[in-house]
Design an enzyme around this catalytic site. Structure first.
Site, PDB file in Angstrom:
ATOM      1  N   GLU A  78       0.684  -1.226   0.108  1.00  0.00           N
ATOM      2  CA  GLU A  78       0.024  -0.024  -0.011  1.00  0.00           C
ATOM      3  C   GLU A  78       0.836   1.296   0.285  1.00  0.00           C
ATOM      4  O   GLU A  78       0.187   2.250  -0.290  1.00  0.00           O
ATOM      5  CB  GLU A  78      -0.968   0.091   1.370  1.00  0.00           C
ATOM      6  CG  GLU A  78      -2.113  -1.098   1.101  1.00  0.00           C
ATOM      7  CD  GLU A  78      -3.000  -1.202   2.288  1.00  0.00           C
ATOM      8  OE1 GLU A  78      -2.374  -0.564   3.443  1.00  0.00           O
ATOM      9  OE2 GLU A  78      -4.017  -1.659   2.095  1.00  0.00           O
ATOM     10  N   GLU A 109       7.564 -21.541   8.530  1.00  0.00           N
ATOM     11  CA  GLU A 109       7.832 -20.590   9.483  1.00  0.00           C
ATOM     12  C   GLU A 109       8.760 -21.363  10.549  1.00  0.00           C
ATOM     13  O   GLU A 109       9.729 -20.754  11.126  1.00  0.00           O
ATOM     14  CB  GLU A 109       6.742 -20.264  10.174  1.00  0.00           C
ATOM     15  CG  GLU A 109       6.079 -21.462  11.073  1.00  0.00           C
ATOM     16  CD  GLU A 109       5.014 -20.760  12.101  1.00  0.00           C
ATOM     17  OE1 GLU A 109       5.137 -20.792  13.317  1.00  0.00           O
ATOM     18  OE2 GLU A 109       3.901 -20.174  11.584  1.00  0.00           O
TER      19      GLU A 109
END
Length: 267
Positions: A78, A109
């Site tokens: 963004e 992860e």
């Protein structure tokens, strides 16, 4: 203590009405901004460190897994349309790569070394800053990435939702927003995810303002990529220059951005 994994204060949820479920989730959500408020001094330090690196030509990298990684990618994606910065200035990396944005990648992860390999593809250097995002504060992908980044002279920060975590121990500028047990036990996409989003909003918005990417309270460098944003840009020019919509539209088409139009008109 890993409070994000603690048992919920609520039980027998399958027997509740929709009204009671929503009311209680909302009640828990109200505590999140207060938890963020307690971390404002830490957030300030992280913003100052980020501004310093970006002013010197560095970049901001996020590393995370699951929801945390996706939130980092969202925030990074963004920044160009909102502030007109290059796409490579803020970069979000997620354990498991781009596939993991939409679909969980098993055990991604848990790889202690993969984050540094991912960062190395961007030729990171001591001008850059790496911010690890991990609700639990114990994600190996994030711990390893921060540890290696720090060893290589990069600035490091983090956003975690437990106190005294392994991730925070590896960060020079840790942000610890302790959100407590989730409404649904262990579902850190709830309060913890909301807290992380709030901190990310603060981090990049404050940083970009400090970097001169805002004028007054306007996003003068935003990309004019759709009709809504063009309309917003025209209204900015109309308000700032006290001109009509047609003149504002002409200026915007000619100069390509609100900032350029303002500077040209006032120059």
């Amino acid at each position: 203590m890993n409070t994000t994994e603690s048992a919920s204060h609520y039980d027998n949820l399958e027997q509740w009405s929709t009204h009671d479920l929503l009311t209680s989730i909302n009640h828990e959500d109200k505590s999140v901004p207060l938890a963020v408020e307690k971390a404002l001094p830490q957030i300030e330090q992280l913003v100052e460190a980020t501004v310093e690196r970006l002013k010197a030509g560095g970049r901001l990298f996020y590393i995370g897994a699951g929801t945390s990684g996706r939130l980092g990618i969202l925030d990074a994606s963004e920044c160009p349309p909102t502030f007109g910065v290059p796409h490579g200035l803020v970069v979000g990396l997620i354990a498991g790569g781009d596939t993991a944005i939409r679909k969980a990648v098993e055990n991604a992860e848990d790889d202690f070394h993969q984050a540094w390999r991912d960062l190395s593809e961007y030729d990171v250097n001591a001008q850059d800053i790496v911010v690890g995002i991990a609700a639990s504060g114990r994600t190996p992908y994030v711990i390893g990435g921060l540890q290696q980044a720090r060893q290589q002279g990069l600035a490091t920060g983090c956003i975690v939702c437990n106190a005294g975590s392994a991730v925070a121990a590896e960060a020079e500028f840790p942000v610890e927003v302790v959100t407590g047990p989730e409404f649904l036990t262990g579902s850190t996409r709830l309060k913890a995810g909301t807290a992380q989003k709030l901190v990310l909003n603060m981090l990049t918005t404050a940083t970009m303002i400090r970097l001169g990417r805002v004028k007054g309270n306007k996003m003068v460098d935003m990309q004019l990529s759709n009709a809504k944003l063009v309309d917003r840009g025209e209204r900015m020019l109309m308000d700032e220059l006290l001109i009509g919509q047609e003149d504002a539209a002409l200026l915007l088409r000619k100069h390509g951005s609100v900032r350029a139009a303002l500077e040209a008109h006032k120059g």
